[in-house]
Every structure is written in C-alpha cells, then in structure tokens.
Design a protein around this motif. Structure first.
Motif, PDB file in Angstrom:
ATOM      1  N   UNK A   1      12.199  15.577 -14.243  1.00  0.00           N
ATOM      2  CA  UNK A   1      11.146  14.936 -15.028  1.00  0.00           C
ATOM      3  C   UNK A   1      10.465  13.810 -14.255  1.00  0.00           C
ATOM      4  N   UNK A   2      11.221  13.061 -13.454  1.00  0.00           N
ATOM      5  CA  UNK A   2      10.599  12.010 -12.639  1.00  0.00           C
ATOM      6  C   UNK A   2       9.626  12.627 -11.643  1.00  0.00           C
ATOM      7  N   UNK A   3      10.032  13.732 -11.024  1.00  0.00           N
ATOM      8  CA  UNK A   3       9.154  14.442 -10.092  1.00  0.00           C
ATOM      9  C   UNK A   3       7.946  15.028 -10.821  1.00  0.00           C
ATOM     10  N   UNK A   4       8.196  15.623 -11.957  1.00  0.00           N
ATOM     11  CA  UNK A   4       7.141  16.251 -12.770  1.00  0.00           C
ATOM     12  C   UNK A   4       6.075  15.227 -13.154  1.00  0.00           C
ATOM     13  N   UNK A   5       6.508  14.089 -13.666  1.00  0.00           N
ATOM     14  CA  UNK A   5       5.552  13.083 -14.121  1.00  0.00           C
ATOM     15  C   UNK A   5       4.744  12.511 -12.959  1.00  0.00           C
ATOM     16  N   UNK A   6       5.406  12.270 -11.827  1.00  0.00           N
ATOM     17  CA  UNK A   6       4.701  11.735 -10.664  1.00  0.00           C
ATOM     18  C   UNK A   6       3.695  12.744 -10.116  1.00  0.00           C
ATOM     19  N   UNK A   7       4.081  14.007 -10.098  1.00  0.00           N
ATOM     20  CA  UNK A   7       3.190  15.037  -9.565  1.00  0.00           C
ATOM     21  C   UNK A   7       2.016  15.275 -10.499  1.00  0.00           C
ATOM     22  N   UNK A   8       2.243  15.209 -11.803  1.00  0.00           N
ATOM     23  CA  UNK A   8       1.132  15.340 -12.744  1.00  0.00           C
ATOM     24  C   UNK A   8       0.136  14.186 -12.569  1.00  0.00           C
ATOM     25  N   UNK A   9       0.634  12.993 -12.302  1.00  0.00           N
ATOM     26  CA  UNK A   9      -0.262  11.863 -12.048  1.00  0.00           C
ATOM     27  C   UNK A   9      -1.112  12.125 -10.810  1.00  0.00           C
ATOM     28  N   UNK A  10      -0.512  12.702  -9.782  1.00  0.00           N
ATOM     29  CA  UNK A  10      -1.282  13.084  -8.594  1.00  0.00           C
ATOM     30  C   UNK A  10      -2.308  14.149  -8.954  1.00  0.00           C
ATOM     31  N   UNK A  11      -1.924  15.093  -9.802  1.00  0.00           N
ATOM     32  CA  UNK A  11      -2.854  16.135 -10.233  1.00  0.00           C
ATOM     33  C   UNK A  11      -4.094  15.568 -10.897  1.00  0.00           C
ATOM     34  N   UNK A  12      -3.913  14.515 -11.676  1.00  0.00           N
ATOM     35  CA  UNK A  12      -5.075  13.878 -12.320  1.00  0.00           C
ATOM     36  C   UNK A  12      -6.037  13.304 -11.276  1.00  0.00           C
ATOM     37  N   UNK A  13      -5.494  12.778 -10.196  1.00  0.00           N
ATOM     38  CA  UNK A  13      -6.352  12.252  -9.135  1.00  0.00           C
ATOM     39  C   UNK A  13      -7.105  13.386  -8.423  1.00  0.00           C
ATOM     40  N   UNK A  14      -6.420  14.497  -8.200  1.00  0.00           N
ATOM     41  CA  UNK A  14      -7.081  15.655  -7.596  1.00  0.00           C
ATOM     42  C   UNK A  14      -8.237  16.125  -8.473  1.00  0.00           C
ATOM     43  N   UNK A  15      -8.011  16.183  -9.780  1.00  0.00           N
ATOM     44  CA  UNK A  15      -9.059  16.645 -10.691  1.00  0.00           C
ATOM     45  C   UNK A  15     -10.232  15.667 -10.745  1.00  0.00           C
ATOM     46  N   UNK A  16      -9.986  14.384 -10.599  1.00  0.00           N
ATOM     47  CA  UNK A  16     -11.094  13.425 -10.530  1.00  0.00           C
ATOM     48  C   UNK A  16     -11.971  13.718  -9.308  1.00  0.00           C
ATOM     49  N   UNK A  17     -11.336  14.005  -8.185  1.00  0.00           N
ATOM     50  CA  UNK A  17     -12.087  14.314  -6.970  1.00  0.00           C
ATOM     51  C   UNK A  17     -12.868  15.615  -7.120  1.00  0.00           C
ATOM     52  N   UNK A  18     -12.275  16.600  -7.779  1.00  0.00           N
ATOM     53  CA  UNK A  18     -12.976  17.864  -8.005  1.00  0.00           C
ATOM     54  C   UNK A  18     -14.147  17.657  -8.956  1.00  0.00           C
ATOM     55  N   UNK A  19     -13.950  16.868  -9.998  1.00  0.00           N
ATOM     56  CA  UNK A  19     -15.036  16.601 -10.951  1.00  0.00           C
ATOM     57  C   UNK A  19     -16.233  15.981 -10.238  1.00  0.00           C
ATOM     58  N   UNK A  20     -15.985  14.986  -9.396  1.00  0.00           N
ATOM     59  CA  UNK A  20     -17.071  14.365  -8.635  1.00  0.00           C
ATOM     60  C   UNK A  20     -17.752  15.382  -7.737  1.00  0.00           C
ATOM     61  N   UNK A  21     -16.956  16.227  -7.090  1.00  0.00           N
ATOM     62  CA  UNK A  21     -17.500  17.249  -6.199  1.00  0.00           C
ATOM     63  C   UNK A  21     -18.330  18.290  -6.919  1.00  0.00           C
ATOM     64  N   UNK A  22     -18.110  18.457  -8.219  1.00  0.00           N
ATOM     65  CA  UNK A  22     -18.870  19.421  -9.016  1.00  0.00           C
ATOM     66  C   UNK A  22     -20.026  18.761  -9.765  1.00  0.00           C
ATOM     67  N   UNK A  23     -20.273  17.494  -9.452  1.00  0.00           N
ATOM     68  CA  UNK A  23     -21.416  16.818 -10.048  1.00  0.00           C
ATOM     69  C   UNK A  23     -21.176  16.233 -11.422  1.00  0.00           C
ATOM     70  N   UNK A  24     -19.926  16.077 -11.810  1.00  0.00           N
ATOM     71  CA  UNK A  24     -19.582  15.510 -13.109  1.00  0.00           C
ATOM     72  C   UNK A  24     -19.026  14.096 -12.935  1.00  0.00           C
ATOM     73  N   UNK A  25     -18.858  13.385 -14.042  1.00  0.00           N
ATOM     74  CA  UNK A  25     -18.171  12.096 -14.000  1.00  0.00           C
ATOM     75  C   UNK A  25     -16.707  12.311 -13.639  1.00  0.00           C
ATOM     76  N   UNK A  26     -16.092  11.285 -13.085  1.00  0.00           N
ATOM     77  CA  UNK A  26     -14.709  11.420 -12.628  1.00  0.00           C
ATOM     78  C   UNK A  26     -13.737  11.723 -13.765  1.00  0.00           C
ATOM     79  N   UNK A  27     -14.098  11.338 -15.002  1.00  0.00           N
ATOM     80  CA  UNK A  27     -13.201  11.567 -16.139  1.00  0.00           C
ATOM     81  C   UNK A  27     -13.503  12.883 -16.864  1.00  0.00           C
ATOM     82  N   UNK A  28     -14.235  13.778 -16.230  1.00  0.00           N
ATOM     83  CA  UNK A  28     -14.636  15.040 -16.868  1.00  0.00           C
ATOM     84  C   UNK A  28     -13.444  15.795 -17.452  1.00  0.00           C
TER      85      UNK A  28
END
Length: 332
Positions: free
Chosen positions: A147-174
């Motif tokens: 669970x510690x690994x899971x939660x930390x990796x999910x937090x990283x996933x949110x950062x990846x999705x922010x970068x993808x959102x920006x790259x697709x022309x959306x706001x970072x919180x898309x």
C-alpha cells in the motif's frame, strides 16, 4: 535456448527516452516535463521516469514483500485465489493473452483501491471491479509494504497525467475530476526462468499485448526481459535503469485521444538466471468514468474512432478474455 525466438535489439535513447521529473517534482515546472514526455508518448508510447520522488526504501520494501509472497507455499497462496473482481493470486497457466499461442508463465497478485468513497461503493453492484482486496494472513507485511508503494506510485501517476493534459492543450487539472476515487489496479508479477521447452512452444513470461487502461507505471527488478515494439516494428529491449519507472500509454488513453496517442505492444521473456519480479500500477480513472474523445478540445470536432465506454466495463471485458478464473466456479 532458441535465440531466434523473441529476439530484440539493444535499446537506444531514441527508442525509449528517459524523462527527468526533477523540474516538476522540485519546482512544479510542468512544461519542462510535458514536452519531452509527449514526444515519447507519440513516438513509442513508452518512456522512463527518473527523479520521480519516490523513496527507494518504499520500493524495495514492496519488492521484498512481493518475493516473500510468491515464495509462499501453493496452499498459502490458494487461500487468496483470484476472483472475478480481479483480486488475489493468479496461479500458473491462468493467463492467456489475446493472440498468444499458449498461456503465460507468470503468476500475479492483484490488488486495487484499499478504500472506496461511499458514492463509488454504492455503485458496486452495477459496476465491475469495485471490491475489497484479499490479503494473506500468513504474510501481514505484504499489505503495508504494497500500500505504501501503491499510494506513492499513484501520486506519481497524477503528475504524469498533469503533464499529458498540458501536452494535449488542456489545463493541468483536466484529469482530476475523473480521478476522484480511481480504479488504480496493482499487480505483483512473478516470472520464472524461461526454459528450452517454453521457447520451443513459443511461451512468454507475458505474451505480446497492450495494457488495458490509461497509463501504466512499472518498477522492474534488474533482471531484464521487458521488450517493446518500436515504430519501425522492431522489438527493443527495455533494459532496467536503476531507480526509474517505466511508463506507457494504455488502450483507454488511446481511445480517449481518438488514436492520437498509441497503446503499444510489449512482452516479457525472462532469460536471466534468476526469477524476475515486477510491480506495475495501472493508473486508471474512476470506475464509472466514460471514456469519450470529445472530452478533449483537441478532438471535440473530429470524427470519433471509438464509441464511449465506461472504464470498468472496458477493463472487465478484457479481463474475462485473458484470465482463466472467469471460466471457473467461484467460491468468493
């Protein structure tokens, strides 16, 4: 060994680039990460993440617990046998991926969210995969370590999705409103060594496949064996790079972006002299999120190549074709 089977060329930086997340993690600089990340997503659909901010001790504790789990007796693992909500232990010969000639060699321990919101839990009867995790009582440290690994990796996933959102022309919180109680699915995966018989029968650790979800974040041990198909239709060794995660685009993000981003084929063959262990997190949206390309301004006026579909429905349909428990009597 049959070296003509599952041959792959050495990796170059052009095949699978390494993205430095330090500007994002330390300075909040999304643009510095988004541009190279999107280039990688468009080229191969795979990239490494370094300086990801996850404590190596968290990773190693989860990996050590994973090894202890797979070294339990068959009887102990059977107590948490996998169910049709995709939780628990999937034993040998139970995974056969689409198009494979034979079953995979791998074993898997599946988990998902440990805590569900009241709103999401109320939808469990009509929505697949909303369920409780199964934990082996004989290995209490597995739950905390994973669970510690899971939660930390999910937090990283949110950062990846922010970068993808920006790259697709959306706001970072898309993606945030679609990830309020995400169906982030975790696997601990064990790969025995490949034998001559396995290769003669064209049996992989994991046969060529695409991932079902939005993005995958993978920590792999140092034994190697992951191979990725590049744009030139050449198989490339995705070698382990110390203290990095491998990230790739999945089917649902390909659908969501109307084919703009590609869910790419990859496979695993363990030719090392050791057992191989990996820990992927499939970071997917809320189970009832509808995947529809019109959500993005970039694709809103395009002819859609994919009909809208709910996250859990798509993943559940894929699971039923790939894993043997769906064709067996269920005790749980």
């Amino acid at each position: 060994m049959n070296r003509d089977f599952a041959e792959a060329k050495p990796m170059s930086i052009d095949d699978i680039p390494v993205i430095d997340f330090a500007p994002l993690m330390s300075q909040g600089n999304l643009k510095a990460v988004s541009k190279p990340l999107m280039l990688a997503a468009l080229n191969t659909g795979f990239f490494y993440i370094k300086n990801h901010g996850i404590d190596p001790k968290v990773i190693q504790a989860a990996l050590a617990a994973s090894k202890r789990f797979f070294h339990l007796s068959h009887e102990e693992k059977t107590i948490v046998s996998v169910n049709t909500s995709q939780r628990g232990w999937l034993g040998p010969k139970m995974a056969t991926l689409d198009g494979a000639k034979t079953h995979d060699l791998k074993e898997i321990f599946f988990t998902g969210p440990e805590i569900w919101s009241n709103e999401m839990w109320a939808k469990r009867c009509q929505t697949p995969l909303i369920t409780h995790n199964l934990w082996p009582s004989s290995l209490p440290e597995l739950q905390g370590g994973l669970l510690a690994y899971y939660n930390a990796t999910c937090s990283l996933g949110r950062q990846v999705l922010k970068a993808i959102a920006i790259g697709l022309g959306e706001d970072s919180d898309f993606f945030d409103q679609r990830y309020t109680n995400p169906l982030a699915r975790s696997q601990l995966v064990y790969y025995p060594r490949s034998t001559q018989q396995d290769e003669d029968e064209e049996r992989f650790g994991a046969a060529p496949h695409t991932d079902f979800g939005v993005i995958t974040l993978l920590y792999q041990d140092d034994n190697g064996g992951l191979q990725v198909l590049n744009k030139q239709q050449e198989w490339v060794e995705a070698k382990p790079i110390e203290n990095t995660f491998v990230c790739n685009i999945g089917d649902l993000l390909q659908r969501w972006t109307n084919g703009y981003l590609s869910s790419n084929l990859h496979r695993v063959i363990n030719r090392s002299s050791n057992e191989r262990f990996s820990m992927p997190i499939f970071f997917d949206p809320d189970a009832d999120t509808v995947i529809d390309p019109s959500d993005f301004k970039k694709f809103a006026n395009d002819v859609s190549h994919y009909p809208p579909i709910k996250v859990a429905d798509y993943i559940h349909a894929k699971n039923t074709k790939a894993f043997a428990q769906y064709n067996q009597p269920q005790d749980k």
